[in-house]
Scaffold this active site. Structure first.
Site, PDB file in Angstrom:
ATOM      1  N   SER A  31       6.890 -20.548   1.012  1.00 18.17           N
ATOM      2  CA  SER A  31       6.787 -19.110   1.294  1.00 18.17           C
ATOM      3  C   SER A  31       8.083 -18.346   1.052  1.00 18.17           C
ATOM      4  O   SER A  31       8.379 -17.357   1.733  1.00 18.17           O
ATOM      5  CB  SER A  31       6.309 -18.885   2.737  1.00 18.17           C
ATOM      6  OG  SER A  31       5.039 -19.458   2.939  1.00 18.17           O
ATOM      7  N   ALA A  39       7.911 -24.677  -3.920  1.00 18.27           N
ATOM      8  CA  ALA A  39       6.983 -25.126  -2.889  1.00 18.27           C
ATOM      9  C   ALA A  39       5.834 -24.142  -2.682  1.00 18.27           C
ATOM     10  O   ALA A  39       5.811 -23.038  -3.232  1.00 18.27           O
ATOM     11  CB  ALA A  39       7.727 -25.362  -1.582  1.00 18.27           C
ATOM     12  N   HIS A  40       4.905 -24.559  -1.844  1.00 16.74           N
ATOM     13  CA  HIS A  40       3.656 -23.826  -1.632  1.00 16.74           C
ATOM     14  C   HIS A  40       3.884 -22.412  -1.119  1.00 16.74           C
ATOM     15  O   HIS A  40       4.749 -22.154  -0.308  1.00 16.74           O
ATOM     16  CB  HIS A  40       2.741 -24.588  -0.659  1.00 16.74           C
ATOM     17  CG  HIS A  40       3.333 -24.794   0.700  1.00 16.74           C
ATOM     18  ND1 HIS A  40       3.041 -23.983   1.764  1.00 16.74           N
ATOM     19  CD2 HIS A  40       4.190 -25.727   1.167  1.00 16.74           C
ATOM     20  CE1 HIS A  40       3.683 -24.407   2.837  1.00 16.74           C
ATOM     21  NE2 HIS A  40       4.395 -25.463   2.493  1.00 16.74           N
ATOM     22  N   ASN A  41       3.103 -21.493  -1.661  1.00 23.19           N
ATOM     23  CA  ASN A  41       3.086 -20.082  -1.263  1.00 23.19           C
ATOM     24  C   ASN A  41       4.356 -19.320  -1.629  1.00 23.19           C
ATOM     25  O   ASN A  41       4.541 -18.189  -1.184  1.00 23.19           O
ATOM     26  CB  ASN A  41       2.792 -19.905   0.225  1.00 23.19           C
ATOM     27  CG  ASN A  41       1.358 -20.240   0.579  1.00 23.19           C
ATOM     28  OD1 ASN A  41       1.068 -21.361   1.008  1.00 23.19           O
ATOM     29  ND2 ASN A  41       0.447 -19.310   0.371  1.00 23.19           N
TER      30      ASN A  41
END
Length: 330
Positions: free
Chosen positions: A263, A243-245
């Site tokens: 994250s 997932a993102h970051n």
């Protein structure tokens, strides 16, 4: 068809040859399915029992195992049969699909794109504005590379792969069929009136290091801002979500159906077992292992192994499972 003598294979592996076979070896095969023109592999004691009934004329075995070769059969003793197996498989590996033309006439390539020496671009590929492909990049049919993405030398993208805009891809990577790199991260918030969801723009990108391999139908989402990062040498199985970051260190492994929420940070050499789930904003330090099917809710220390849902230190979780079994028998 490729075939080799047992002496030729032993010279390649630099092992200790026990016994002899006159049979030319035409390929590797597992013990139970092997024919008399096959070489097989024995990496632990639990497979020794299959050797006597196997039709294989030869086997590569760990040098700490005691096995008799038998009549017209041979053994090659090596330190690590699994690594030797990789060498043998590479020897017999069939060639990749051939391109009749380096750049297929149906490929759409923007005039501003830079194509390195020796690139091959298959039918119906799309290469967008200001894309830069290094030397020897291979895009199999139906690959899309969107604007301002850079791809390093000798990276391979198999059919159906989509690499979104502004991604930075290293050299010698392999993306198997239908990989998605750089799609929007999953970001929504309830609207002020409570009657819907507001999409949070995802304006970052994805950075992938060198020698990364990503399995079929896996996704690496771009960051909300900054970058989602996959470090050098990471190996990612099929059907994995990053997932993102999230940030992965070097040489991490993620098995099928596992996923990182937003994250998450992985150190170097982290191993994530199949179907394991990692909560957002969690850190798993270098050398840690997450068992298959586990749900990680808290940070994991370097070198630690965790199991269960929610995941706990492995020995503690195993004690709990034993206690629960004992209670169930009462």
């Amino acid at each position: 068809m490729k075939s080799y003598s047992i002496e030729e294979l032993n010279n390649l592996l630099k092992g200790e040859l026990i016994g002899h076979t006159t049979q030319q070896i035409e390929g590797p095969e597992q013990l139970q399915n092997a024919k008399n023109n096959h070489i097989t592999f024995i990496g632990s004691t639990k497979y020794i029992k299959f050797w006597e009934d196997s039709k294989a004329c030869a086997a590569v075995i760990n040098d700490n195992l005691s096995v008799e070769p038998g009549d017209n059969r041979a053994l090659i003793k090596v330190k690590n049969a699994d690594l030797a197996m990789a060498t043998i498989l590479e020897l017999y590996n069939p060639p990749a699909p051939e391109f009749e033309t380096d750049i297929h006439p149906t490929a759409v390539i923007h005039e501003s794109a830079t194509i390195g020496d020796g690139c091959k671009i298959g039918a119906n590929c799309y290469v967008g504005k200001n894309v830069a492909l290094g030397s020897g990049v291979i895009l199999y049919p139906n690959v899309c590379v969107f604007d301002e993405t850079t791809i390093g030398d000798h990276t391979i993208a198999w059919s159906g792969t989509v690499i979104r805009e502004r991604c930075i891809i290293g050299s010698h990577c392999i993306f198997h069929t239908n990989v998605s790199i750089g799609a929007d991260g999953f970001g929504y918030r309830p609207s002020d009136d409570g009657r819907g969801l507001v999409k949070i723009p995802q304006i970052g990108n994805v950075i992938i290091g060198h020698y990364v391999e990503i399995g079929a139908n896996s996704c690496v989402d771009r960051a909300k801002f900054s970058s989602t990062i996959v470090g050098d040498g990471c190996k990612i199985d099929n059907l994995v979500q990053i997932a993102h970051n999230s940030i992965m260190g070097r040489s991490c492994i993620m098995a099928g159906h596992s996923g990182l929420a937003g994250s998450v940070t992985l150190g170097d050499g982290v191993i994530i077992g199949g179907s394991a789930s990692i909560k957002d904003h969690t850190t798993i330090e270098s050398g840690a292992t997450v068992g298959a099917g586990s749900g990680v809710m808290n940070n994991v220390k370097a070198g630690e192994t965790v199991l269960g849902y929610p995941a706990q230190e492995a020995k503690a979780m195993l004690k709990q499972w034993v206690a629960m079994r004992r209670m169930a028998k009462k």
